[in-house]
Design a protein around this motif. Structure first.
Motif, short mmCIF file in Angstrom:
data_model
loop_
_atom_site.label_atom_id
_atom_site.label_comp_id
_atom_site.label_asym_id
_atom_site.label_seq_id
_atom_site.Cartn_x
_atom_site.Cartn_y
_atom_site.Cartn_z
N GLN A 95 0.83 -1.20 0.00
CA GLN A 95 0.00 0.00 0.00
C GLN A 95 0.87 1.26 0.00
O GLN A 95 1.83 1.36 0.76
CB GLN A 95 -0.91 -0.02 1.24
N TYR A 97 -17.82 -1.32 0.42
CA TYR A 97 -17.73 -2.79 0.31
C TYR A 97 -19.08 -3.37 -0.09
O TYR A 97 -19.68 -4.14 0.68
CB TYR A 97 -17.23 -3.37 1.64
N GLU A 143 -18.18 7.47 6.45
CA GLU A 143 -18.67 7.82 7.78
C GLU A 143 -19.51 9.09 7.84
O GLU A 143 -20.22 9.32 8.81
CB GLU A 143 -17.50 7.91 8.78
N ASP A 151 -18.55 -0.16 7.25
CA ASP A 151 -17.20 0.31 6.97
C ASP A 151 -16.19 -0.38 7.87
O ASP A 151 -16.55 -1.04 8.85
CB ASP A 151 -17.12 1.83 7.16
N VAL A 170 -13.58 -0.77 10.71
CA VAL A 170 -13.35 -0.20 12.04
C VAL A 170 -12.06 -0.81 12.57
O VAL A 170 -11.88 -2.03 12.55
CB VAL A 170 -14.50 -0.54 13.01
N SER A 171 -11.17 0.08 13.00
CA SER A 171 -9.94 -0.43 13.59
C SER A 171 -9.90 0.03 15.04
O SER A 171 -10.25 -0.71 15.96
CB SER A 171 -8.77 0.09 12.76
C1 PRP Z 1 -10.82 2.66 7.19
C2 PRP Z 1 -12.21 3.27 7.33
C3 PRP Z 1 -12.02 4.42 8.27
C4 PRP Z 1 -10.83 3.99 9.10
C5 PRP Z 1 -11.28 3.44 10.42
O1 PRP Z 1 -10.19 3.15 6.06
O2 PRP Z 1 -12.75 3.67 6.09
O3 PRP Z 1 -11.72 5.60 7.55
O4 PRP Z 1 -10.12 2.98 8.38
O5 PRP Z 1 -10.22 3.30 11.31
P1 PRP Z 1 -10.39 3.66 12.85
O6 PRP Z 1 -11.49 2.79 13.40
O7 PRP Z 1 -9.04 3.32 13.47
O8 PRP Z 1 -10.70 5.12 12.95
P2 PRP Z 1 -8.91 2.41 5.42
O9 PRP Z 1 -7.74 2.55 6.29
O10 PRP Z 1 -9.29 1.00 5.07
O11 PRP Z 1 -8.62 3.31 4.18
P3 PRP Z 1 -9.16 3.31 2.68
O12 PRP Z 1 -10.58 2.88 2.73
O13 PRP Z 1 -8.94 4.74 2.28
O14 PRP Z 1 -8.29 2.37 1.93
#
Ligand code: PRP
Ligand code: ZN
Length: 308
Positions: A32, A142, A167, A180, A182-183
């Motif tokens: 990436q 998705y 979001e 979406d 969630v991390s």
């Molecule tokens: C994901 C998602 C949120 C973020 C959530 O994007 O769309 O923007 O990560 O993370 P958090 O719970 O830690 O705040 P991603 O990193 O997959 O990026 P992309 O969709 O732009 O590839």
């Protein structure tokens, strides 16, 4: 393929060169360009002892001491480039592989970038069950994974596919719910949303395309050997402790180690030093049992590489 070329203007020349060059002897790894997986992907390659320049403004870099080239791409494009053979292998989120439905093999799960694809709704809503999604508009990047979930659960809802900033969809009235990644959860929180349930779990995965030359297969085997040694080491700790000789049998049964623990006599008669390896998973339970058996002076050290 045409469509993706248009999305990556600076990439066109690189692809042209790659497709027209003679079969190279280097394995091409796509990672990436920027985002959640970028840093950990670079770190993993470096921990494998592969030196390269990881500058973000580059499209490609070559390793100095390993037959590999690194291509920096948008994560969403990596499965496509790997299945088309532009890259031989790639590191990408399993969620992206699942969504893109390209023909690639998942070679090895890598244990980082763990996240989940979840349904989220405005924070103020009361308890929310899957069946409550009936009749909803769901915004997501998705659509395929979301549609499959809805079909498998007999839910009738509309999917609004959007490519980014999912979001904000509820606050601008585009959708009542989102699906979406969630991390940490902070994106949802700052947008007044809450996660209600998960539909897919993901982490980084090494993927590969079909038809690698034998030469490239050998390079891949070497790379995989290193990746496994690095990841195995992360899941294990080296442990040293002192134990009374009368308790050695019990202590060794708690600490199987790689083959069996090493035992060295201490200057103090009646005592030995025991060295072994313990897994991170049940680490604290093992320490507790060792203490119960009279272990003292327990030292725990990180392991850099682990080769079995
Ligand atoms: C994901 C998602 C949120 C973020 C959530 O994007 O769309 O923007 O990560 O993370 P958090 O719970 O830690 O705040 P991603 O990193 O997959 O990026 P992309 O969709 O732009 O590839
Ligand atoms: Zn992305």
């Amino acid at each position: 393929m045409q469509a993706r070329f248009r999305k990556e203007p600076g990439f066109l020349f690189l692809i042209f060169t790659i497709m027209n060059s003679e079969e190279p002897k280097k394995l091409r790894l796509a990672i990436q360009k920027s985002g959640r997986l970028n840093e950990d992907s670079i770190q993993l390659i470096k921990e494998c002892g592969i030196h390269f320049n990881g500058r973000m403004d580059k499209l490609k870099s070559e390793a100095a001491n390993f037959p590999i080239e690194i291509l920096y791409l948008r994560d969403d494009d990596i499965p496509g480039y790997v299945s088309d053979g532009v890259a031989d292998i790639g590191i990408v989120g399993d969620n992206v592989v699942e969504e893109k439905e390209k023909i690639v093999e998942r070679i090895e799960y890598l244990g980082f970038a763990k996240c989940r694809l979840s349904i989220a709704v405005p924070k103020a809503m009361d308890s929310f069950q899957p069946a409550d999604l009936n009749g909803y508009n769901i915004a997501t990047s998705y659509p395929k994974i979301t549609r499959r979930y809805l079909e498998n659960n007999g839910i009738q809802a509309n999917i609004h596919e959007i490519s980014g900033s999912v979001e904000i969809a509820p606050s601008i009235g585009l959708a009542g719910a989102i699906c979406d990644i969630v991390s940490s959860g902070s994106t949802l929180m700052t947008n007044g949303l809450k996660e209600v349930f998960t539909i897919y779990k993901s982490e980084a995965v090494l993927i590969g395309g079909e038809g690698l030359s034998n030469e490239k297969k050998l390079i891949l085997q070497d790379l995989l050997f290193r990746i496994r040694a690095v990841n195995k080491a992360k899941n294990n700790k080296y442990i040293m402790l002192n134990a009374p000789n009368s308790k050695l049998d019990k202590i060794c049964s708690i600490l199987p180690g790689m083959k069996s623990p090493s035992i060295l006599p201490l200057a103090d008669s009646g005592w030995s030093s025991v060295h072994s390896v313990v897994q991170e998973d049940n680490f604290w339970a093992i320490i507790e049992s060792l203490k119960e058996q009279g272990a003292q002076g327990i030292l725990v050290l990180p392991i850099e590489k682990m080769i079995l």
